[in-house]
Design an enzyme around this catalytic site. Structure first.
Site, short mmCIF file in Angstrom:
data_model
loop_
_atom_site.label_atom_id
_atom_site.label_comp_id
_atom_site.label_asym_id
_atom_site.label_seq_id
_atom_site.Cartn_x
_atom_site.Cartn_y
_atom_site.Cartn_z
N ILE A 177 13.76 -19.71 43.71
CA ILE A 177 14.97 -19.75 42.64
C ILE A 177 15.18 -21.73 42.23
O ILE A 177 15.30 -22.19 41.98
CB ILE A 177 16.76 -19.10 43.23
CG1 ILE A 177 16.31 -17.43 42.90
CG2 ILE A 177 17.37 -19.70 41.76
CD1 ILE A 177 17.36 -16.99 43.39
N ASP A 196 14.81 -28.50 52.60
CA ASP A 196 13.97 -27.30 53.56
C ASP A 196 13.36 -27.09 54.28
O ASP A 196 12.31 -27.61 53.82
CB ASP A 196 13.08 -26.27 51.86
CG ASP A 196 13.55 -25.16 52.19
OD1 ASP A 196 13.12 -25.07 52.79
OD2 ASP A 196 13.46 -24.10 51.57
N ASP A 281 29.10 -20.20 41.12
CA ASP A 281 28.64 -18.65 40.07
C ASP A 281 29.22 -17.28 41.42
O ASP A 281 28.78 -15.92 40.91
CB ASP A 281 27.34 -18.15 39.81
CG ASP A 281 27.16 -16.44 39.83
OD1 ASP A 281 28.11 -16.48 38.51
OD2 ASP A 281 26.21 -16.15 39.65
N GLU A 286 34.86 -11.61 46.40
CA GLU A 286 34.08 -11.51 45.37
C GLU A 286 35.06 -10.12 44.88
O GLU A 286 34.81 -9.19 45.63
CB GLU A 286 33.03 -11.51 45.10
CG GLU A 286 32.29 -13.06 45.15
CD GLU A 286 31.39 -12.73 44.61
OE1 GLU A 286 30.56 -12.11 44.55
OE2 GLU A 286 30.53 -14.32 44.59
N HIS A 305 29.42 -14.09 39.26
CA HIS A 305 28.83 -13.71 40.12
C HIS A 305 27.76 -12.91 38.95
O HIS A 305 27.01 -11.77 38.52
CB HIS A 305 29.07 -12.80 41.20
CG HIS A 305 27.20 -12.37 41.50
ND1 HIS A 305 27.92 -12.76 43.40
CD2 HIS A 305 26.68 -12.93 41.91
CE1 HIS A 305 26.69 -12.88 44.40
NE2 HIS A 305 25.97 -12.33 43.32
N LEU A 306 27.12 -14.52 38.66
CA LEU A 306 26.06 -14.09 36.62
C LEU A 306 24.82 -14.02 36.98
O LEU A 306 23.94 -13.64 35.59
CB LEU A 306 26.62 -14.56 35.41
CG LEU A 306 28.35 -14.22 35.25
CD1 LEU A 306 28.25 -14.68 33.71
CD2 LEU A 306 28.18 -12.75 35.26
N GLY A 307 24.17 -14.48 38.21
CA GLY A 307 22.76 -14.48 38.00
C GLY A 307 22.16 -14.33 37.78
O GLY A 307 21.01 -14.35 36.20
N ALA A 308 22.08 -12.57 37.98
CA ALA A 308 20.60 -11.59 37.89
C ALA A 308 21.57 -10.74 35.89
O ALA A 308 21.01 -10.10 36.13
CB ALA A 308 20.94 -10.70 39.22
#
Ligand code: NAD
Length: 554
Positions: A177, A196, A281, A286, A305-308
């Site tokens: 991502i 990273d 998000d 939650e 939590h709308l990512g997917a």
């Protein structure tokens, strides 16, 4: 002829096939939770498969359908537990349409020899797009502006935003991502920094990303976006100190997992205008609890939590899992399986002590390299045959464990290393000195080469025998603190009293040195892990050069 699938209620048989003893090659895949039609069609197109969709039915129908099934596909809604697996005597594969497998009892599945497969890539683009939507919404204060217009205002001055073009984006975690977000940011004319440890210089160059340390990223970025998994290492990764390093005008985005950003620290920074803005998000609990301080925080955009949560991501995930389950059942392709391969149990029991040594050495090496490595060499000297590939997988399992979001095991460790551009070399040596079985790992590609070695003694005990240039003899278990210090009188006392004052009990203290007056390494096994503050205190002692903590049995 319908094969007479005896389902209760109105279970839908999406596709049926003659299912006589002669045609036992046709395998049944049960769909327990709703799956997009594209996924169902892909499975249905395989002559070797029949699909039974009980997603609108209850547990009873599911159990009945599973009695004669080889495949099962679930989302997060179905609990795949021991009792369910008990009724699925022919089950070979469980597919999870999505990443997390928390609803599947992996141990029970593995024990029964059932492969568990997930679909980690299907929601990458949708989540990257949501992160980008949050980035733009926060930069241009879209949600706040919308509210103000609805309330009858026209506050153009008060709603001045930030432009992306020419500004710098800091990406924490440049995996699937994070990389997609970086690509989109390039199109907007942004400069990209990334932190990273697993990002190779080659991939960074390909993606036009500048690799930096976390502190530098926080200090230089105008927008910071988080895309790491939630692990022991990343929990609370962005806290008070990290937010303080950011520019007061900067914006922080988290579309990864709640718990990575310290929510209280963020709420305070936003209230005190020490941060330009934020967008989340995900949150630690939650749905977000009623009294949460973030509810009152200014310059904050939140989504549930709308990512997917897009039509396309659901379709992609369905296609990905359908393909993987089909390949597993039809072509016995288990390369994407998350759980342990079906090695003969006796053979497995024979190899396990050595594999466990490999895992533990991997964990120690990961602490020494901060996960930074482009090439890992696994050397084995001993009498066990046909073990090198599995041993390398076990070492990688330990090495990568703290940085991977989805389950990691012997089946997928080599593939994950490959995804991260870690070149894995396997070398077999003849017996070394007194050790019947000796394993040595060398990581290169980071700031300096790091080596750890360990032995499996005749009676099955494991020993950590080498850390860098130092020959040590410690049990690789529990909590180890590695202290590199100048070889001078009084060091053990200083370190001991520092730990004693913090009420940390020392179980073992091994000291090794290269030459008198040079450098020494203390390997200290403590009864409990040391806090971040205590580790900093130890590092600050005048004789101490570096401190690393390795938690081996968390
Ligand atoms: P990935 O495994 O492809 O990438 C994660 C990256 O983080 C890797 O490159 C890894 O090297 C890096 N990393 C791990 N530990 C690190 C550390 N301590 N410091 C710096 N980098 C570290 O995962 P992905 O598919 O890109 O997913 C990223 C995150 O997004 C995960 O947390 C995942 O759960 C989350 N996610 C959220 C949604 C949503 O609905 N909001 C949807 C899908 C995924």
């Amino acid at each position: 002829m319908n094969d007479g699938i005896a389902l209760t209620g109105s279970a839908t048989v999406t596709r049926t096939r003659e299912h006589t003893e002669k045609e036992r090659r046709v395998k049944r895949v049960v769909i327990a939770d709703p799956l997009s039609t594209e996924g169902l069609d892909l499975l249905g197109a395989a002559d070797e498969l029949e699909v039974v969709d009980v997603s609108s039915e209850g547990r009873e129908a599911l159990e009945e359908a599973l009695g004669d099934a080889e495949g099962l596909i679930v989302r997060s809604g179905t609990q795949v537990d021991g009792p369910l697996l008990d009724v699925a005597q022919h089950l070979e594969v469980i597919g999870r349409a999505g990443v997390g497998v928390d609803n599947i009892d992996m141990r029970a599945a593995t024990r029964r020899g059932v492969a568990v497969i997930n679909a980690p890539g299907g929601n990458t683009s949708s989540t990257a797009e949501l992160a980008f939507a949050l980035l733009l919404a926060a930069a241009r204060r879209v949600a706040e502006a919308d509210r103000s217009v609805r309330e009858g205002r026209w506050d153009r001055k008060a709603l001045r935003g930030r432009q992306l073009q020419g500004n710098t984006l800091g990406v924490i975690g440049a995996g699937r991502i994070g990389t997609e977000v970086a690509r989109r940011a390039h199109a907007f004319g942004m400069r990209i920094l990334a932190y990273d440890p697993y990002l190779s210089s080659e991939r960074a160059a390909d993606e036009r990303i500048e690799r930096v340390e976390l502190d530098e990223l926080l200090e230089r970025a105008d927008f910071v976006t988080v895309h790491v998994p939630l692990t022991e290492q990343t929990r609370g990764m962005i806290g008070v100190a990290e937010i303080a390093r950011m520019k007061p005008t900067a914006t922080l985005i988290n579309a990864a997992r709640g718990g990575i950003v310290d929510e209280r620290a963020l709420a305070v920074a936003l209230q005190q205008r020490k941060l330009g803005g934020a967008a989340l998000d995900v949150c630690e609990t939650e749905p977000l609890p009623g009294e949460h301080p973030l509810r009152e925080a200014p310059n904050l955009v939140m989504t549930p939590h709308l990512g997917a949560a897009t039509v396309e991501a659901q379709r992609e995930v369905a296609l990905e899992i359908a393909k993987r389950v089909r390949d597993a059942l039809v072509a016995a392709d288990l390369t994407s399986a998350l759980n342990v391969p079906q090695i003969d149990p006796k053979e497995r029991a024979r190899l396990e002590p050595l594999l466990e040594l490999g895992r533990r050495l991997g964990v120690v090496l990961s602490a020494l390299t901060d996960g930074r490595c482009e090439r890992l060499e696994v050397r084995y000297a001993g009498s066990m045959r046909r073990v090198l590939r599995l041993l390398a997988a076990a070492c990688l399992e330990g090495y990568l464990r703290s940085t991977v979001a989805s389950p990691l095991n012997l089946v997928n460790a080599l593939a994950v290393a490959d995804e991260r551009s870690i070149d894995v070399a396997r070398v077999r040596r003849r017996r070394i000195a007194d050790y019947a079985n000796y394993v040595e790992l060398t990581a290169t590609g980071g700031p300096r080469e790091q080596v750890v070695g360990g032995a499996l003694l005749e009676e099955g005990h494991r020993r950590l025998t080498r850390v860098g240039r130092f020959h040590v003899d410690a049990m690789p278990r529990g909590n180890l603190v590695l202290v590199k210090n100048r070889d001078m009188p009084g060091v053990i006392g200083e370190v001991g009293s520092c730990l004693g004052e913090a009420e940390v009990n020392i179980a073992e203290y091994h000291l090794a040195r290269t030459e008198a007056g040079g450098e020494a390494l203390g390997v200290i096994r403590t009864d409990a892990p040391l806090s971040k503050e205590l580790l900093e205190e130890l590092s600050g002692l005048p004789s101490v050069i570096a401190v690393r903590q390795v938690v081996l049995d968390s």
